[in-house]
Scaffold this active site. Sequence first.
Site, PDB file in Angstrom:
ATOM      1  N   SER A 155       0.822  -1.193   0.000  1.00 40.96           N
ATOM      2  CA  SER A 155       0.000   0.000   0.000  1.00 40.96           C
ATOM      3  C   SER A 155       0.867   1.258   0.000  1.00 40.96           C
ATOM      4  CB  SER A 155      -0.958  -0.035   1.199  1.00 40.96           C
ATOM      5  OG  SER A 155      -1.936   0.976   1.110  1.00 40.96           O
ATOM      6  N   ASP A 251      -9.714  -3.597  -5.607  1.00 40.47           N
ATOM      7  CA  ASP A 251      -8.945  -2.551  -4.931  1.00 40.47           C
ATOM      8  C   ASP A 251      -9.079  -1.265  -5.729  1.00 40.47           C
ATOM      9  OD1 ASP A 251      -7.079  -0.887  -3.742  1.00 40.47           O
ATOM     10  OD2 ASP A 251      -5.400  -2.275  -3.938  1.00 40.47           O
ATOM     11  N   HIS A 281      -7.787  -4.688  -1.363  1.00 40.76           N
ATOM     12  CA  HIS A 281      -6.646  -3.978  -0.804  1.00 40.76           C
ATOM     13  C   HIS A 281      -6.357  -4.488   0.615  1.00 40.76           C
ATOM     14  CE1 HIS A 281      -3.951  -0.463  -0.820  1.00 40.76           C
ATOM     15  NE2 HIS A 281      -4.184  -0.415   0.469  1.00 40.76           N
TER      16      HIS A 281
END
Length: 315
Positions: A155, A251, A281
Amino acid sequence: MPVNPTIQFYLNQFQNQLSTTYDQLDPLELRRQEDAMMTRFQHREHVLDVEERWITLPNRSLPIRIYRSSRTLAPALVYYHGGGYVTGSLDTHDAICRTIANEADCTVISVGYRLAPEHKFPTAVYDSYEALVWIADHASELEIDAERIAVGGDSAAGTLATVSALMAIEQGRPLAMHQLLFYPVTGTEENLPLSLIEYANGYLLDEALIRWFQHQYFHDETELTHPYASPIVSPHLAKLPPTTLLTAEYDPLRDLGRAYANKLISLGVPVTYHNYGGLIHGFVNYYAYVPEARRAVKEAAQSLGHAFHTQKTRP
Protein backbone atom coordinates in the site's frame (compact mmCIF):
# COMPACT_ATOMS: atom_id res chain seq x y z
CA MET A 1 -15.04 -13.59 -9.73
CA PRO A 2 -16.88 -12.40 -6.57
CA VAL A 3 -15.07 -11.18 -3.48
CA ASN A 4 -13.59 -14.08 -1.56
CA PRO A 5 -16.18 -15.13 1.11
CA THR A 6 -13.67 -15.01 3.97
CA ILE A 7 -12.68 -11.51 2.92
CA GLN A 8 -16.34 -10.52 2.70
CA PHE A 9 -16.79 -11.67 6.31
CA TYR A 10 -13.78 -9.53 7.28
CA LEU A 11 -15.28 -6.54 5.46
CA ASN A 12 -18.51 -6.94 7.37
CA GLN A 13 -16.65 -7.10 10.68
CA PHE A 14 -14.66 -3.98 9.85
CA GLN A 15 -17.74 -2.00 8.93
CA ASN A 16 -19.45 -3.02 12.18
CA GLN A 17 -16.48 -1.99 14.33
CA LEU A 18 -15.80 1.33 12.62
CA SER A 19 -18.84 3.15 13.95
CA THR A 20 -17.82 6.77 13.31
CA THR A 21 -17.66 8.77 10.09
CA TYR A 22 -14.23 9.58 8.72
CA ASP A 23 -14.42 13.30 9.39
CA GLN A 24 -14.86 12.44 13.09
CA LEU A 25 -12.21 9.73 13.12
CA ASP A 26 -9.31 10.14 15.53
CA PRO A 27 -6.05 8.95 13.90
CA LEU A 28 -4.82 7.48 17.17
CA GLU A 29 -8.08 5.58 17.65
CA LEU A 30 -7.95 4.15 14.13
CA ARG A 31 -4.35 3.15 14.78
CA ARG A 32 -5.44 1.36 17.95
CA GLN A 33 -8.35 -0.40 16.24
CA GLU A 34 -6.32 -1.57 13.26
CA ASP A 35 -3.39 -2.70 15.39
CA ALA A 36 -5.75 -4.82 17.51
CA MET A 37 -7.57 -6.30 14.52
CA MET A 38 -4.53 -6.94 12.33
CA THR A 39 -2.47 -8.59 15.03
CA ARG A 40 -5.43 -10.83 15.90
CA PHE A 41 -5.71 -12.13 12.34
CA GLN A 42 -2.04 -13.07 12.00
CA HIS A 43 -0.51 -16.53 11.87
CA ARG A 44 3.18 -16.26 12.63
CA GLU A 45 5.53 -18.75 11.02
CA HIS A 46 8.67 -19.83 12.81
CA VAL A 47 11.90 -18.27 11.58
CA LEU A 48 15.43 -19.01 12.71
CA ASP A 49 15.92 -15.73 14.55
CA VAL A 50 14.15 -12.43 15.25
CA GLU A 51 16.12 -9.44 16.52
CA GLU A 52 14.83 -6.07 17.71
CA ARG A 53 17.10 -3.06 17.20
CA TRP A 54 17.11 0.70 17.05
CA ILE A 55 19.09 2.52 14.38
CA THR A 56 20.44 6.02 14.87
CA LEU A 57 19.77 8.49 12.07
CA PRO A 58 20.30 12.28 12.08
CA ASN A 59 18.24 13.74 14.95
CA ARG A 60 16.19 10.59 15.58
CA SER A 61 16.23 6.84 16.11
CA LEU A 62 13.97 4.29 14.42
CA PRO A 63 13.07 0.72 15.38
CA ILE A 64 13.82 -2.15 13.05
CA ARG A 65 13.05 -5.85 13.35
CA ILE A 66 15.32 -8.39 11.68
CA TYR A 67 14.00 -11.80 10.57
CA ARG A 68 16.69 -14.32 9.66
CA SER A 69 15.97 -17.59 7.89
CA SER A 70 19.59 -18.84 8.00
CA ARG A 71 22.95 -18.17 9.60
CA THR A 72 24.76 -17.65 6.30
CA LEU A 73 25.43 -14.29 4.68
CA ALA A 74 21.99 -13.68 3.20
CA PRO A 75 20.30 -11.36 0.75
CA ALA A 76 17.96 -8.90 2.46
CA LEU A 77 14.56 -7.35 1.90
CA VAL A 78 14.08 -3.95 3.55
CA TYR A 79 10.33 -3.96 4.22
CA TYR A 80 8.04 -1.02 5.02
CA HIS A 81 4.62 -1.70 6.55
CA GLY A 82 1.44 -0.32 5.04
CA GLY A 83 -1.23 1.75 6.73
CA GLY A 84 -1.81 4.93 4.74
CA TYR A 85 1.18 6.59 6.44
CA VAL A 86 -1.01 6.80 9.56
CA THR A 87 -1.44 3.27 10.93
CA GLY A 88 0.53 0.03 10.99
CA SER A 89 3.63 -1.03 12.89
CA LEU A 90 6.31 -3.67 13.09
CA ASP A 91 3.78 -5.83 14.94
CA THR A 92 0.95 -5.54 12.40
CA HIS A 93 3.24 -6.84 9.64
CA ASP A 94 5.18 -9.36 11.69
CA ALA A 95 3.59 -12.39 10.01
CA ILE A 96 4.16 -11.26 6.42
CA CYS A 97 7.82 -10.57 7.17
CA ARG A 98 8.26 -14.05 8.61
CA THR A 99 6.65 -15.67 5.58
CA ILE A 100 8.75 -13.71 3.10
CA ALA A 101 11.93 -14.57 4.99
CA ASN A 102 11.10 -18.27 4.76
CA GLU A 103 9.74 -18.34 1.22
CA ALA A 104 12.45 -16.15 -0.31
CA ASP A 105 15.23 -17.66 1.82
CA CYS A 106 16.42 -14.23 2.88
CA THR A 107 16.71 -11.84 5.79
CA VAL A 108 13.84 -9.38 6.12
CA ILE A 109 14.44 -6.07 7.90
CA SER A 110 11.20 -4.32 8.83
CA VAL A 111 11.47 -0.56 9.35
CA GLY A 112 9.35 1.41 11.82
CA TYR A 113 9.14 4.83 10.14
CA ARG A 114 7.35 7.74 11.81
CA LEU A 115 3.62 8.14 11.19
CA ALA A 116 1.23 10.97 10.35
CA PRO A 117 -0.41 13.17 11.42
CA GLU A 118 2.31 13.63 14.04
CA HIS A 119 4.86 13.53 11.23
CA LYS A 120 3.63 14.74 7.86
CA PHE A 121 5.04 14.42 4.33
CA PRO A 122 7.88 13.89 3.57
CA THR A 123 8.94 12.55 7.00
CA ALA A 124 8.11 8.92 6.21
CA VAL A 125 9.96 9.21 2.91
CA TYR A 126 13.21 10.35 4.51
CA ASP A 127 12.88 7.86 7.35
CA SER A 128 12.52 5.07 4.81
CA TYR A 129 15.33 6.18 2.55
CA GLU A 130 17.80 6.91 5.34
CA ALA A 131 17.00 3.58 6.98
CA LEU A 132 17.81 1.88 3.67
CA VAL A 133 21.13 3.71 3.52
CA TRP A 134 21.92 2.80 7.13
CA ILE A 135 21.15 -0.86 6.47
CA ALA A 136 23.33 -0.92 3.35
CA ASP A 137 26.18 0.81 5.19
CA HIS A 138 25.95 -1.69 8.07
CA ALA A 139 25.49 -4.79 5.92
CA SER A 140 28.46 -6.61 7.41
CA GLU A 141 27.26 -5.96 10.96
CA LEU A 142 23.76 -7.16 10.02
CA GLU A 143 25.17 -10.26 8.29
CA ILE A 144 23.53 -9.47 4.96
CA ASP A 145 24.90 -9.32 1.43
CA ALA A 146 25.30 -5.65 0.53
CA GLU A 147 25.06 -6.51 -3.17
CA ARG A 148 21.68 -8.21 -2.78
CA ILE A 149 19.38 -5.75 -1.03
CA ALA A 150 15.77 -5.39 -2.16
CA VAL A 151 13.04 -3.00 -1.03
CA GLY A 152 9.41 -3.87 -0.48
CA GLY A 153 6.18 -2.72 1.04
CA ASP A 154 2.40 -2.80 0.83
CA SER A 155 0.00 0.00 0.00
CA ALA A 156 1.42 3.41 0.98
CA ALA A 157 4.59 1.65 2.04
CA GLY A 158 4.95 0.26 -1.47
CA THR A 159 5.33 3.91 -2.37
CA LEU A 160 7.95 4.36 0.33
CA ALA A 161 9.84 1.35 -1.00
CA THR A 162 9.98 2.47 -4.61
CA VAL A 163 10.65 6.10 -3.66
CA SER A 164 13.55 4.97 -1.45
CA ALA A 165 15.00 3.15 -4.45
CA LEU A 166 14.52 6.27 -6.58
CA MET A 167 16.15 8.53 -3.98
CA ALA A 168 19.17 6.25 -3.88
CA ILE A 169 19.41 6.55 -7.66
CA GLU A 170 19.18 10.33 -7.38
CA GLN A 171 22.07 10.26 -4.92
CA GLY A 172 24.17 8.19 -7.30
CA ARG A 173 24.21 5.03 -5.22
CA PRO A 174 21.52 2.59 -6.39
CA LEU A 175 21.04 0.38 -3.36
CA ALA A 176 18.13 -1.85 -4.39
CA MET A 177 18.52 -4.77 -6.78
CA HIS A 178 14.78 -5.62 -6.72
CA GLN A 179 11.43 -4.17 -5.69
CA LEU A 180 8.58 -6.15 -4.13
CA LEU A 181 5.44 -4.00 -4.24
CA PHE A 182 2.01 -5.01 -3.00
CA TYR A 183 -0.75 -2.74 -4.40
CA PRO A 184 1.38 0.42 -4.12
CA VAL A 185 0.09 4.01 -4.22
CA THR A 186 2.05 5.27 -7.21
CA GLY A 187 0.00 8.19 -8.57
CA THR A 188 -1.47 8.61 -12.01
CA GLU A 189 -0.61 10.40 -15.23
CA GLU A 190 -4.17 10.15 -16.54
CA ASN A 191 -7.72 10.99 -15.54
CA LEU A 192 -9.35 9.23 -12.61
CA PRO A 193 -8.66 5.49 -13.06
CA LEU A 194 -11.69 3.23 -13.47
CA SER A 195 -10.92 1.18 -10.36
CA LEU A 196 -11.14 4.31 -8.19
CA ILE A 197 -14.68 4.74 -9.48
CA GLU A 198 -15.83 1.10 -9.54
CA TYR A 199 -14.58 0.23 -6.06
CA ALA A 200 -14.96 3.59 -4.35
CA ASN A 201 -17.11 2.10 -1.58
CA GLY A 202 -17.52 -1.20 0.23
CA TYR A 203 -14.07 -2.75 -0.20
CA LEU A 204 -12.25 -1.65 2.98
CA LEU A 205 -10.24 1.14 1.36
CA ASP A 206 -12.94 3.47 0.09
CA GLU A 207 -12.76 6.92 -1.46
CA ALA A 208 -13.53 8.78 1.77
CA LEU A 209 -10.87 6.87 3.68
CA ILE A 210 -8.28 7.54 0.97
CA ARG A 211 -8.98 11.25 1.25
CA TRP A 212 -8.83 11.04 5.05
CA PHE A 213 -5.40 9.41 4.88
CA GLN A 214 -4.23 12.09 2.45
CA HIS A 215 -5.44 14.82 4.79
CA GLN A 216 -3.50 13.29 7.69
CA TYR A 217 -0.24 12.90 5.75
CA PHE A 218 -0.01 15.81 3.33
CA HIS A 219 0.08 19.49 4.15
CA ASP A 220 -1.96 20.35 1.04
CA GLU A 221 -3.06 18.81 -2.26
CA THR A 222 -0.08 20.19 -4.19
CA GLU A 223 2.11 17.57 -2.50
CA LEU A 224 0.08 14.74 -4.05
CA THR A 225 1.87 15.20 -7.37
CA HIS A 226 5.39 15.33 -5.92
CA PRO A 227 7.53 12.42 -7.24
CA TYR A 228 8.03 11.27 -3.64
CA ALA A 229 4.24 10.88 -3.34
CA SER A 230 3.46 9.88 -6.95
CA PRO A 231 6.59 8.11 -8.16
CA ILE A 232 5.07 7.46 -11.59
CA VAL A 233 6.07 11.04 -12.50
CA SER A 234 9.71 10.58 -11.46
CA PRO A 235 12.25 11.16 -14.26
CA HIS A 236 14.40 8.30 -12.92
CA LEU A 237 12.04 5.35 -13.40
CA ALA A 238 14.11 3.76 -16.18
CA LYS A 239 16.94 3.22 -13.70
CA LEU A 240 14.83 1.25 -11.23
CA PRO A 241 15.69 -2.42 -10.64
CA PRO A 242 13.57 -5.41 -11.68
CA THR A 243 10.20 -5.29 -9.96
CA THR A 244 7.55 -7.68 -8.68
CA LEU A 245 4.21 -5.87 -8.41
CA LEU A 246 0.89 -7.32 -7.24
CA THR A 247 -2.58 -5.79 -7.33
CA ALA A 248 -6.03 -6.99 -6.25
CA GLU A 249 -9.20 -7.13 -8.34
CA TYR A 250 -11.43 -5.27 -5.86
CA ASP A 251 -8.95 -2.55 -4.93
CA PRO A 252 -9.59 1.10 -5.85
CA LEU A 253 -5.81 1.43 -6.30
CA ARG A 254 -5.63 -1.51 -8.73
CA ASP A 255 -5.29 0.62 -11.86
CA LEU A 256 -2.63 2.82 -10.26
CA GLY A 257 -0.45 -0.22 -9.66
CA ARG A 258 -1.12 -1.56 -13.14
CA ALA A 259 -0.22 1.79 -14.70
CA TYR A 260 3.03 1.87 -12.74
CA ALA A 261 3.91 -1.64 -13.89
CA ASN A 262 3.16 -0.70 -17.50
CA LYS A 263 5.20 2.50 -17.22
CA LEU A 264 8.22 0.59 -15.92
CA ILE A 265 7.86 -2.01 -18.67
CA SER A 266 7.68 0.73 -21.31
CA LEU A 267 10.98 2.10 -19.98
CA GLY A 268 12.69 -1.26 -20.15
CA VAL A 269 12.48 -2.26 -16.48
CA PRO A 270 11.81 -6.00 -16.07
CA VAL A 271 8.47 -6.39 -14.27
CA THR A 272 6.60 -9.42 -12.93
CA TYR A 273 3.00 -8.22 -12.58
CA HIS A 274 -0.08 -10.11 -11.43
CA ASN A 275 -3.60 -8.98 -10.56
CA TYR A 276 -5.30 -11.41 -8.16
CA GLY A 277 -9.01 -12.06 -8.58
CA GLY A 278 -11.38 -12.05 -5.60
CA LEU A 279 -8.97 -10.12 -3.37
CA ILE A 280 -9.11 -6.60 -1.96
CA HIS A 281 -6.65 -3.98 -0.80
CA GLY A 282 -4.70 -5.13 2.24
CA PHE A 283 -4.80 -8.86 1.58
CA VAL A 284 -1.27 -9.45 2.92
CA ASN A 285 -2.56 -8.85 6.44
CA TYR A 286 -4.88 -11.86 6.52
CA TYR A 287 -3.30 -14.15 3.97
CA ALA A 288 -3.09 -16.98 6.53
CA TYR A 289 -6.90 -17.37 6.42
CA VAL A 290 -7.45 -16.85 2.70
CA PRO A 291 -5.82 -19.46 0.43
CA GLU A 292 -5.87 -17.13 -2.60
CA ALA A 293 -4.11 -14.40 -0.64
CA ARG A 294 -1.59 -16.89 0.70
CA ARG A 295 -0.85 -18.04 -2.85
CA ALA A 296 -0.29 -14.43 -3.91
CA VAL A 297 2.11 -13.77 -1.04
CA LYS A 298 4.02 -17.00 -1.64
CA GLU A 299 4.31 -16.36 -5.37
CA ALA A 300 5.58 -12.84 -4.71
CA ALA A 301 8.14 -14.10 -2.18
CA GLN A 302 9.26 -16.82 -4.58
CA SER A 303 9.72 -14.19 -7.30
CA LEU A 304 11.90 -12.24 -4.89
CA GLY A 305 13.85 -15.36 -3.97
CA HIS A 306 14.43 -16.12 -7.64
CA ALA A 307 15.77 -12.60 -8.14
CA PHE A 308 18.10 -12.92 -5.16
CA HIS A 309 19.57 -16.15 -6.40
CA THR A 310 19.84 -15.37 -10.11
CA GLN A 311 20.74 -11.69 -10.14
CA LYS A 312 23.88 -11.40 -8.06
CA THR A 313 24.51 -7.68 -8.26
CA ARG A 314 22.47 -4.51 -8.59
CA PRO A 315 22.03 -3.03 -12.06
